[in-house]
Structure formats: C-alpha cells, structure tokens
Design an enzyme around this catalytic site. Structure first.
Site, short mmCIF file in Angstrom:
data_model
loop_
_atom_site.label_atom_id
_atom_site.label_comp_id
_atom_site.label_asym_id
_atom_site.label_seq_id
_atom_site.Cartn_x
_atom_site.Cartn_y
_atom_site.Cartn_z
N PRO A 103 0.70 -1.28 -0.12
CA PRO A 103 0.11 0.03 -0.11
C PRO A 103 0.68 1.27 -0.04
CG PRO A 103 0.07 -0.89 2.28
CD PRO A 103 0.75 -1.90 1.29
N LEU A 108 4.85 1.02 5.26
CA LEU A 108 5.58 -0.21 4.82
C LEU A 108 6.78 -0.32 4.01
CD1 LEU A 108 2.47 -2.51 4.61
CD2 LEU A 108 3.64 -1.84 6.61
N SER A 110 6.76 1.53 0.83
CA SER A 110 6.46 1.27 -0.49
C SER A 110 7.45 2.03 -1.40
CB SER A 110 5.03 1.64 -0.80
OG SER A 110 4.53 1.71 -2.11
N ALA A 112 10.24 3.10 -1.06
CA ALA A 112 11.76 2.52 -0.95
C ALA A 112 11.72 1.13 -1.62
CB ALA A 112 12.18 2.53 0.46
N ASP A 154 14.51 2.88 5.86
CA ASP A 154 13.60 2.07 4.93
C ASP A 154 14.51 1.48 3.83
OD1 ASP A 154 11.52 2.98 6.42
OD2 ASP A 154 10.38 3.63 4.74
#
Length: 323
Positions: A103, A108, A110, A112, A154
């Site tokens: 998402p 979370l 995304s 990176a 990240d």
C-alpha cells in the site's frame, strides 16, 4: 559496456515495518526494523525497439513515463537515472514494468521498495551485482523526494532484506530473533504523510528541544531492551515494549484516533502489544499476536475500521558474524 540481455529480467524488493524507534531514529537514536517478505514490489525489464529509449510503466498508478522527459521530482525516474549514472552507462532501449502489493503511504516502505526494485532491475539488465550497500545508498537519494529528511532506515532494511538495528550514519547491525515473530499489520486506510509528520516533529523539537530529547531517549531505551528480548525469545516482554513505544509516539503527536482505535482493539482481542509503525497520522499499526489469537485479533481489527490486514511471520535469525 556489458551487452544487455535479449529477453526480460525481473527484480523485486520487500516491504518493511519498524518494530520500535521511528521518528527518534531521525535524531541519532537506534531503531529496529524487519522485512515483510510477503509484500513486494516487482519490476520486469524488457528490451525496447532500437532508438525507443527508456520507459517506465507503473501499472498500479496508471502512469507511463519516458525517462528523457520525466520531471526531476519523479521518484521513479530518479531511481532509474541514479542507477544509470552509477553504472556509467547511456540510456538503454528498455521498458521497465512496475507493479506492487504494498500500500502507498502506509508506513510499509512502499516508495523505498519500488525504488529498490527499479534499481535492481537496471543493474541486472546490465549484468551488474546488486550489492545491498550500493542499492541502499542510491535508494536513500530517492527517499529524499518522498520524505525530505529520511532517516535511512527504509532503504537499508529493504536493500538488505534482513532484520536490523539502524542508527543514522552507522553501518547496520543485524540482530538475533530467537523465536518466530508473528505480526498482524492493519491498514487504517488513511495515507501516512511521512514528510509532514517528520517536519512536525522537527518543529516541535526546535521549539522544545529538552522535552523532545527526553522522549527520544525513552524510545531509544525501549529499542535496546527490545533487542535483548528478541534475542532470548521473550515475546511477552516485547509486546509490553511495543505498547510503551506507542504511548511515546502519541506524546510526539504522530498518532491519530484511527490508529489508537486499532491499537486498543488489537490489545483487547489478545495481542501481546501493538503500536503504529512508520510516519504515523495514518498508515498502519503492527500487533504482536500469538498464532492461536490471530483470527480473533484480525476480526477485532476489522471491526475497529482496518481497511486491510496483512499477516507475516519474521523467521528466527542469527546476527551476522561480527555483529
């Protein structure tokens, strides 16, 4: 220059969650992060017609970019340009097709993950090794477009795809997980404006440096304790530390009512602990949940407003030789 392959090559990158330490990590404190290997971004590099140049097709965004005309602030184009510059190769006739299960703006990793997958795909196209340290450094430059002042966590955990302790400006340290780490990740459905939350914390720190430094120190102490708990497999003790970390993030002003509802619901349904993960004010929470309570906690999270729920288990692992 290496001759590129005649057929397509693929590359992917995992997502990540921060177990403890977000925001404080921007100010030199440690953070623990783990890969979410089941949620990935993928890139397929396909040969293009001679003279066509490089194109990027982001299926999830409905976006097609020509590298030569893409704006300078496009993260996708920046990732590819950085990869080509590092390899010191001219723009190839290449089509990069991107899709992702992560998402967007959910904490979370995304952005990176997408950048990592793109850079790995370009490296593989030219037959170059995808050294994690090199990939992490390049992705960090892309992260500046997303976050302004990224911590570096990240790009590092995603490039290495291993649980690690991260301190800004230092080499990552891989830590021991003695028992499987079962996590539920619950998406609030609210985008997490990481750049804005990082800037808000910085403004608060500038106005009240002593108060914020105390909060950062308290978060750092939790990180060190959590690493010790993970090394001996004390998941119950770890859960309590997650709870305390969430309370400190609330004090930093980076939580939100939707996130707090999910955290409370997870705890009441049997989670060992829960907290927001990532930038905050939206995005996801993580809950440490015994396997026998997974379904009950997942149901409680849905009832509390979770838009999506992901299950992941971080496997036991040993620290890298030499720490």
């Amino acid at each position: 220059m290496e001759k590129p392959p005649a057929t397509a090559v693929e590359a992917s990158a995992c997502g990540k969650v921060i177990l403890l330490g977000e925001h404080a990590v921007v100010y030199g404190r440690p953070a623990l992060a783990v890969p979410v290997c089941g949620l990935r971004a993928w890139v397929r590099a396909e040969p293009g017609p001679p003279g066509s140049g490089c194109w990027i097709e982001a299926r999830d965004l409905g976006e097609i970019l020509r590298l030569t005309t893409a704006p300078a602030d496009s993260p996708l184009a920046r990732a590819v340009r950085l990869a080509l510059a590092h390899l010191d190769v001219p723009e190839p006739d290449l089509r990069l097709v991107l899709w992702s299960a992560l998402p967007i703006a959910g904490g979370l990793g995304s952005g990176a993950a997408v950048a990592t997958a793109l850079i790995r795909a370009v490296f593989r196209w030219f037959g170059r090794p995808t050294d994690p340290a090199v990939i992490a450094a390049l992705v960090y430059e892309v992260e500046k477009l997303h976050h302004g002042t990224p911590s570096g966590i990240d790009n590092t955990v995603i490039a290495y795809e291993r649980p690690l302790r991260f301190v800004r400006g230092q080499a990552p340290v891989f830590f021991t997980i003695a028992r499987p780490l079962p996590l539920l990740i619950a998406d609030s459905g609210i985008p997490s404006p990481t750049r804005e939350t990082v800037a808000a914390v910085r403004a608060g720190w500038a106005a009240e440096p002593a108060r914020y430094e105390t909060l950062f120190d308290a978060i750092a102490a939790l990180v060190w304790e959590a690493e010790a708990r993970l090394a001996i497999g004390d998941l119950e003790g770890l859960g309590g530390l997650l709870d305390v970390n969430h309370r400190l993030l609330v004090e930093l002003g980076v939580s939100a009512p939707a996130l707090d509802r999910l955290v409370v619901a997870a705890r009441q349904a049997g989670a060992l602990g829960a907290k927001l993960t990532g930038g905050g004010r939206g995005g996801n929470i993580i809950a440490l949940v015994p396997p026998e309570r997974m379904e009950a906690v997942a149901q409680a999270l849905r009832a509390a407003g979770a838009r999506a729920i992901y299950r992941t288990v971080v496997p036991p692992t040993a620290a890298a030789p030499g720490g």
